[in-house]
Design an enzyme around this catalytic site. Structure first.
Site: not given
Ligand SMILES: *Cc1c(COP(=O)(O)O)cnc(C)c1O
Length: 391
Positions: A189
């Protein structure tokens, strides 16, 4: 001919950027007094709240935990329906199941691949309690329409902005608009804490529930205690979890946040390079951008016009890997997973997302790429498309 791969080394689709400052920030915590729930947690939370332009931010162990907490704070429970997009990571819907609620999938818009407001409205029943729009790839969902629907039917909006830190909608940063907004700090991210998540909100009641849920449902706030046995006393008032982020991670998050503009600019620059390179390739649809939003470019998803090509999407996917380009597919529609199929979700309920899933490929996009890496992806794409032309 064309036996040599475009690259010698494998290029992944996404990857973190960690520098000396990040490492120093983390080691400073290790030498300090607190490893968890110390000053870095509130500093990081305040920095995120300030960055997105809202009152409160509550950190969590990961984005999924943050979504779970948001569903708890929204009061989602058995019998409640929550509408979300099928074209997302499973966590966007799983968080509703954790609370005993029922996720309802509303199909996506053909152009933006975000949840379509008219599809949301079709799925509303007397049981609908909330909407979880997902800002797919970092492009904001149609929040004006979604907010209007939420008002009309008295629904809570929880944005899944795992892709959208730094994105904006009508000039407002994502995170400052709806009841609650979730960010993720997973390494792919925009900024990372290893694992980590955040909910932003301007609502004090949600804020307090989120804090308490994150720590077993426990409070020490004297104004909230039903009894008071002494200075040691605290109360567990509902069933929460241990969903806390550590100070080690929060220090990394703070250090990463200082680089957010650079990260966003590089993502934008590389996306523009792709746009420019693909604009004359008729077999590729580049990401459409709605003028109300400003994307944070988490993912660059191309759509293949398979009718014009002699190869399948799987063959094209494999061809990229043979060129050492780590393409990916985002996403497998959530309702198609075996777990959801067992729950009774039917294939065909979101035809647009299901068709899209057959035709999309995610190209590598992350700030730590070089321009040469981007050019390699472009050259590989051109090579593969040329070799896949129908004759
Ligand atoms: C990464 C992600 C999540 C979850 O986040 P985590 O930190 O990995 O638990 C939820 N929704 C979307 C669309 C994501 O890309």
């Amino acid at each position: 001919m064309n036996q040599e791969p475009i690259r010698d080394s494998f290029l992944s689709y996404g990857k973190q950027w960690i520098d000396e400052e990040d490492i120093k920030a983390v080691t400073a915590v290790l030498e300090g007094d607190y490893l968890t729930t110390g000053p870095y947690i509130s500093n990081f939370e305040e920095a995120i709240a300030h960055y997105v332009g809202t009152k409160y931010a509550v950190s969590f162990a990961n984005g999924t935990a943050a979504l779970h907490a948001a569903c708890f704070a929204a009061g989602i429970s058995e019998g409640d329906e929550v509408i979300t997009s099928p074209l997302t990571f499973a966590a966007s819907a799983n968080c509703v199941l954790y609370q005993g609620g029922t996720p309802i999938f509303a199909d996506v818009d053909e152009k933006t691949y975000n949840i379509a407001p008219e599809e949301i409205e079709k799925k509303i029943t007397t049981k609908t309690k909330a909407i979880i729009p997902v800002h797919f790839t970092g492009q904001p969902a149609d929040l004006d329409e979604i907010t209007a629907i939420a008002k009309k039917y008295n629904l809570i909006v929880i944005e899944d902005a795992a892709h959208a830190l730094g994105a904006s909608y009508q000039g407002k940063r994502i995170g400052s608009i709806s009841d609650m907004t979730m960010f993720s700090f997973h390494p792919v991210k925009h900024i990372t804490t290893g694992e980590g998540g955040m909910i932003t909100t301007s609502n004090k009641d949600y804020y307090e529930k989120l804090l308490q849920f994150r720590s077993h449902g426990i409070t020490r706030d004297p104004s909230k205690l039903t009894e008071n046995h002494g200075p040691w006393y605290y109360e567990m008032q509902f069933l929460g979890l241990n969903y806390r982020l550590t100070d080690i991670q929060a220090a990394l998050g703070l250090s990463q946040l200082k680089k957010i503009n650079r990260f966003l600019n590089l993502r934008k620059k590389y996306s523009s390079m792709y746009d420019e390179a693909f604009k004359d390739i008729s077999s590729i649809t580049a990401p459409y951008q709605d003028k109300n939003g400003c994307s944070s470019w988490h993912l660059y998803v191309i759509r293949l016009d398979l009718e014009t090509l002699s190869k399948t999407r799987n063959e094209i996917f494999n061809a990229f890997h043979q060129e050492n380009i780590g393409v990916n597919v985002h996403y497998i529609p959530v309702h198609l997973f075996p777990y959801y199929q067992k729950l009774g979700y039917k294939r065909g309920i979101c035809p647009k997302a299901e068709k899209l899933y057959q035709e999309i490929i995610t190209l590598p996009l992350f700030p730590a790429m070089t321009e040469k890496d981007v050019e390699d992806v472009i050259n590989a794409t051109k090579k593969i498309i040329n070799l896949s032309k129908k004759t």
